[in-house]
Design a protein around this motif. Structure first.
Motif, PDB file in Angstrom:
ATOM      1  N   ILE A 124      20.370  60.792  61.458  1.00  0.00           N
ATOM      2  CA  ILE A 124      19.400  60.308  60.492  1.00  0.00           C
ATOM      3  C   ILE A 124      19.047  58.886  60.884  1.00  0.00           C
ATOM      4  O   ILE A 124      19.931  58.092  61.211  1.00  0.00           O
ATOM      5  N   TYR A 125      17.755  58.587  60.864  1.00  0.00           N
ATOM      6  CA  TYR A 125      17.300  57.258  61.273  1.00  0.00           C
ATOM      7  C   TYR A 125      16.753  56.521  60.066  1.00  0.00           C
ATOM      8  O   TYR A 125      16.007  57.081  59.262  1.00  0.00           O
ATOM      9  N   ARG A 126      17.120  55.272  59.970  1.00  0.00           N
ATOM     10  CA  ARG A 126      16.624  54.461  58.858  1.00  0.00           C
ATOM     11  C   ARG A 126      16.185  53.115  59.409  1.00  0.00           C
ATOM     12  O   ARG A 126      16.891  52.499  60.213  1.00  0.00           O
ATOM     13  N   CYS A 127      15.023  52.654  58.941  1.00  0.00           N
ATOM     14  CA  CYS A 127      14.556  51.347  59.371  1.00  0.00           C
ATOM     15  C   CYS A 127      15.398  50.261  58.696  1.00  0.00           C
ATOM     16  O   CYS A 127      16.137  50.524  57.749  1.00  0.00           O
ATOM     17  N   ARG A 128      15.265  49.057  59.191  1.00  0.00           N
ATOM     18  CA  ARG A 128      16.073  47.958  58.665  1.00  0.00           C
ATOM     19  C   ARG A 128      15.790  47.721  57.191  1.00  0.00           C
ATOM     20  O   ARG A 128      16.675  47.417  56.403  1.00  0.00           O
ATOM     21  N   HIS A 129      14.521  47.863  56.819  1.00  0.00           N
ATOM     22  CA  HIS A 129      14.130  47.682  55.425  1.00  0.00           C
ATOM     23  C   HIS A 129      14.885  48.651  54.513  1.00  0.00           C
ATOM     24  O   HIS A 129      15.463  48.265  53.512  1.00  0.00           O
ATOM     25  N   CYS A 130      14.859  49.929  54.870  1.00  0.00           N
ATOM     26  CA  CYS A 130      15.489  50.933  54.016  1.00  0.00           C
ATOM     27  C   CYS A 130      17.005  50.783  53.998  1.00  0.00           C
ATOM     28  O   CYS A 130      17.653  51.033  52.988  1.00  0.00           O
ATOM     29  N   LYS A 131      17.577  50.370  55.104  1.00  0.00           N
ATOM     30  CA  LYS A 131      19.018  50.188  55.132  1.00  0.00           C
ATOM     31  C   LYS A 131      19.430  49.050  54.217  1.00  0.00           C
ATOM     32  O   LYS A 131      20.360  49.169  53.421  1.00  0.00           O
ATOM     33  N   SER A 132      18.721  47.921  54.311  1.00  0.00           N
ATOM     34  CA  SER A 132      19.119  46.760  53.524  1.00  0.00           C
ATOM     35  C   SER A 132      18.820  46.961  52.042  1.00  0.00           C
ATOM     36  O   SER A 132      19.463  46.369  51.186  1.00  0.00           O
ATOM     37  N   ASN A 133      17.836  47.822  51.733  1.00  0.00           N
ATOM     38  CA  ASN A 133      17.516  48.085  50.327  1.00  0.00           C
ATOM     39  C   ASN A 133      18.204  49.336  49.801  1.00  0.00           C
ATOM     40  O   ASN A 133      17.976  49.749  48.676  1.00  0.00           O
ATOM     41  N   MET A 134      19.018  49.965  50.636  1.00  0.00           N
ATOM     42  CA  MET A 134      19.750  51.170  50.264  1.00  0.00           C
ATOM     43  C   MET A 134      18.841  52.240  49.677  1.00  0.00           C
ATOM     44  O   MET A 134      19.133  52.865  48.660  1.00  0.00           O
TER      45      MET A 134
END
Ligand SMILES: [Zn+2]
Ligand SMILES: [Zn+2]
Length: 50
Positions: A27-37
């Motif tokens: 699963i890939y998540r951009c930095r934005h989505c990772k930091s905003n959970m």
């Protein structure tokens, strides 16, 4: 390599790769989505996680 974020769909080279805890699918998540959970859903098994 460019990947689509599995949370927001943005194409980005700045993403992190995780494995689905249920089936092991990548699963890939951009930095934005990772930091905003932002929630994601596994394409393979439908598992949803933070
Ligand atoms: Zn995203
Ligand atoms: Zn899965």
């Amino acid at each position: 390599m460019i990947q689509n974020c599995d949370s927001c769909g943005t194409r980005s080279t700045d993403y992190s790769e995780i494995k689905c805890p249920k089936c092991g699918e990548k699963i890939y998540r951009c930095r934005h989505c990772k930091s905003n959970m932002v929630r994601y859903a596994c394409k393979k098994c439908g598992f949803e996680g933070p």
